[in-house]
Design an enzyme around this catalytic site. Sequence first.
Site, PDB file in Angstrom:
ATOM      1  N   HIS A 206       0.970  -1.483  -0.164  1.00  0.00           N
ATOM      2  CA  HIS A 206       0.468  -0.231   0.140  1.00  0.00           C
ATOM      3  C   HIS A 206       0.833   1.256   0.104  1.00  0.00           C
ATOM      4  O   HIS A 206      -0.114   2.319  -0.119  1.00  0.00           O
ATOM      5  CB  HIS A 206      -0.785   0.227   1.342  1.00  0.00           C
ATOM      6  CG  HIS A 206      -0.153   0.372   2.606  1.00  0.00           C
ATOM      7  ND1 HIS A 206       0.866  -0.648   3.339  1.00  0.00           N
ATOM      8  CD2 HIS A 206       0.519   1.270   3.318  1.00  0.00           C
ATOM      9  CE1 HIS A 206       1.227  -0.403   4.345  1.00  0.00           C
ATOM     10  NE2 HIS A 206       0.739   0.631   4.622  1.00  0.00           N
TER      11      HIS A 206
HETATM   12  C1  UD1 Z   1      -1.359   5.636   5.806  1.00  0.00           C
HETATM   13  C2  UD1 Z   1      -0.616   6.343   6.443  1.00  0.00           C
HETATM   14  C3  UD1 Z   1       0.701   5.202   6.690  1.00  0.00           C
HETATM   15  C4  UD1 Z   1       0.346   3.709   6.971  1.00  0.00           C
HETATM   16  C5  UD1 Z   1      -1.362   2.945   6.634  1.00  0.00           C
HETATM   17  C6  UD1 Z   1      -1.750   2.184   6.973  1.00  0.00           C
HETATM   18  C7  UD1 Z   1      -0.003   8.378   6.365  1.00  0.00           C
HETATM   19  C8  UD1 Z   1       0.770   9.710   5.913  1.00  0.00           C
HETATM   20  N1  UD1 Z   1      -0.151   6.962   6.011  1.00  0.00           N
HETATM   21  O1  UD1 Z   1      -2.374   5.243   4.491  1.00  0.00           O
HETATM   22  O2  UD1 Z   1       1.743   5.242   6.663  1.00  0.00           O
HETATM   23  O3  UD1 Z   1       0.994   2.530   6.213  1.00  0.00           O
HETATM   24  O4  UD1 Z   1      -2.129   4.191   6.956  1.00  0.00           O
HETATM   25  O5  UD1 Z   1      -2.689   1.485   6.492  1.00  0.00           O
HETATM   26  O6  UD1 Z   1      -0.527   8.987   7.519  1.00  0.00           O
HETATM   27  N2  UD1 Z   1      -9.361   4.870   2.386  1.00  0.00           N
HETATM   28  C9  UD1 Z   1     -10.026   4.693   2.135  1.00  0.00           C
HETATM   29  N3  UD1 Z   1     -10.781   3.820   3.603  1.00  0.00           N
HETATM   30  C10 UD1 Z   1     -10.393   4.616   4.309  1.00  0.00           C
HETATM   31  C11 UD1 Z   1      -8.577   5.042   4.583  1.00  0.00           C
HETATM   32  C12 UD1 Z   1      -8.431   4.925   3.304  1.00  0.00           C
HETATM   33  O7  UD1 Z   1     -10.860   3.456   1.599  1.00  0.00           O
HETATM   34  O8  UD1 Z   1     -10.661   3.771   5.605  1.00  0.00           O
HETATM   35  C13 UD1 Z   1      -8.410   5.578   1.003  1.00  0.00           C
HETATM   36  C14 UD1 Z   1      -9.046   6.423   0.314  1.00  0.00           C
HETATM   37  O9  UD1 Z   1      -9.240   6.760  -0.973  1.00  0.00           O
HETATM   38  C15 UD1 Z   1      -7.331   7.208   1.069  1.00  0.00           C
HETATM   39  C16 UD1 Z   1      -6.701   6.445   0.594  1.00  0.00           C
HETATM   40  O10 UD1 Z   1      -6.958   5.366   1.617  1.00  0.00           O
HETATM   41  O11 UD1 Z   1      -7.416   8.412   0.340  1.00  0.00           O
HETATM   42  C17 UD1 Z   1      -4.905   6.735   1.691  1.00  0.00           C
HETATM   43  O12 UD1 Z   1      -5.745   6.555   2.714  1.00  0.00           O
HETATM   44  P1  UD1 Z   1      -4.799   7.334   4.032  1.00  0.00           P
HETATM   45  O13 UD1 Z   1      -4.826   7.393   4.875  1.00  0.00           O
HETATM   46  O14 UD1 Z   1      -4.374   8.809   3.463  1.00  0.00           O
HETATM   47  O15 UD1 Z   1      -2.927   6.621   3.792  1.00  0.00           O
HETATM   48  P2  UD1 Z   1      -3.174   5.239   3.794  1.00  0.00           P
HETATM   49  O16 UD1 Z   1      -2.205   4.922   2.672  1.00  0.00           O
HETATM   50  O17 UD1 Z   1      -4.056   3.994   4.305  1.00  0.00           O
END
Ligand code: UD1
Length: 368
Positions: A206
């Site tokens: 991811h």
């Molecule tokens: C985040 C953390 C990363 C961690 C990971 C664990 C940061 C910068 N990154 O990355 O260090 O390893 O979490 O999973 O804080 N999304 C959903 N549903 C959710 C959450 C996210 O659909 O419940 C999707 C959304 O499109 C979102 C994308 O995932 O834009 C990324 O989510 P985000 O929290 O920005 O970063 P992660 O890649 O999850």
Amino acid sequence: MKIIHVVGARPNFVKIAPIMAEVAQQPDTFEQILVHTGQHYDANMSKVFFEDLGLPQPDIYLGVGSGSHAEQTAKVMLAFEPVLLREQPALVLVVGDVNSTLACTLVAKKLGVPVAHVEAGLRSFDQRMPEEINRVLTDQMASLLFTTERSANDNLVREGISEDKIHFVGNVMIDTLLRHKKRAMALKVLGNYGLRPKDHALLTMHRPSNVDEPSILAGLLQGVGEVQRHIPIVFPAHPRTVKKMWQYGFEEKLEPMSNLTITEPLPYLEFLNLMANARVVLTDSGGIQEETTILGVPCLTLRQNTERPVTVTQGTNTVVGVDPQKIIDECSLILRNGGKKGKIPELWDGRAARRIVDILNSFAEEGR
Ligand code: UD1
């Protein structure tokens, strides 16, 4: 002493659980409040973890959701500031390296509230990773820094952080694993996927550097395509990764991979069962490098570096990078010879949270 614990994203829930359980043992000394920023909000990225880990419901939910880095960080800050002003805690405790970790640390620091950082000092030395920026800045502001491995202490001292703030306590993520392993292993999981013990590979990816860049993601999928010809692969896919695979039209690449099972993100216990029973794990996660080390399962890290070097020097981890041929070769080697056995790193004994709470006790005494 009133403590506000901050969680936001999936790995945070796993880390906070043993700390809250330990703090709860001392109701005369501590009052604790759990703030969930809402960085992760899907049920399978958040709610199921609270259920699996027996975490109390968050006292305060900030509901910030997804966004660009600036947007997400700013939203957490705006929502967290009034909470701090209202609750007036003696300490804010943050874990890991996600955007919520940095955002809440910055708010607390500016309001003069001391911060404890659990999992301090880890460094990939790659500032293109958002987590590395979050780590370095959080550590500069924290008053108590709890580390999981000795290399982290060295990193912090090199960055000018005073040694009396740094405490090598072990690994709370491992506390959680050891506490729940028996329950996880009692679940009937393998049958659901038509698998037998030690006869599958488990895959997660991811990291933005891997999945946001089409050429890198295509290469990784090429490697996966070859590996699944030799061993079944289970791939619980992060929502970020799913979005990108569809966006880049990579369904075509996945279609012929009949030995690859893509699933939704899995609950903690089910994932732990699949990890413990795996022959090899391929991942770009930080926490999974540590969990496989404790489980004695060989891990191939699909990145150029790791901020958790003890998993390589003592554990079962090998950093392979993202070159498909390298991944295929390393994986074949493990399928042939069983891979690294490793040993348990120092203080990864299930008692890290207890050590943290002992130190919080001294901190509370000093404040009186
Ligand atoms: C985040 C953390 C990363 C961690 C990971 C664990 C940061 C910068 N990154 O990355 O260090 O390893 O979490 O999973 O804080 N999304 C959903 N549903 C959710 C959450 C996210 O659909 O419940 C999707 C959304 O499109 C979102 C994308 O995932 O834009 C990324 O989510 P985000 O929290 O920005 O970063 P992660 O890649 O999850």
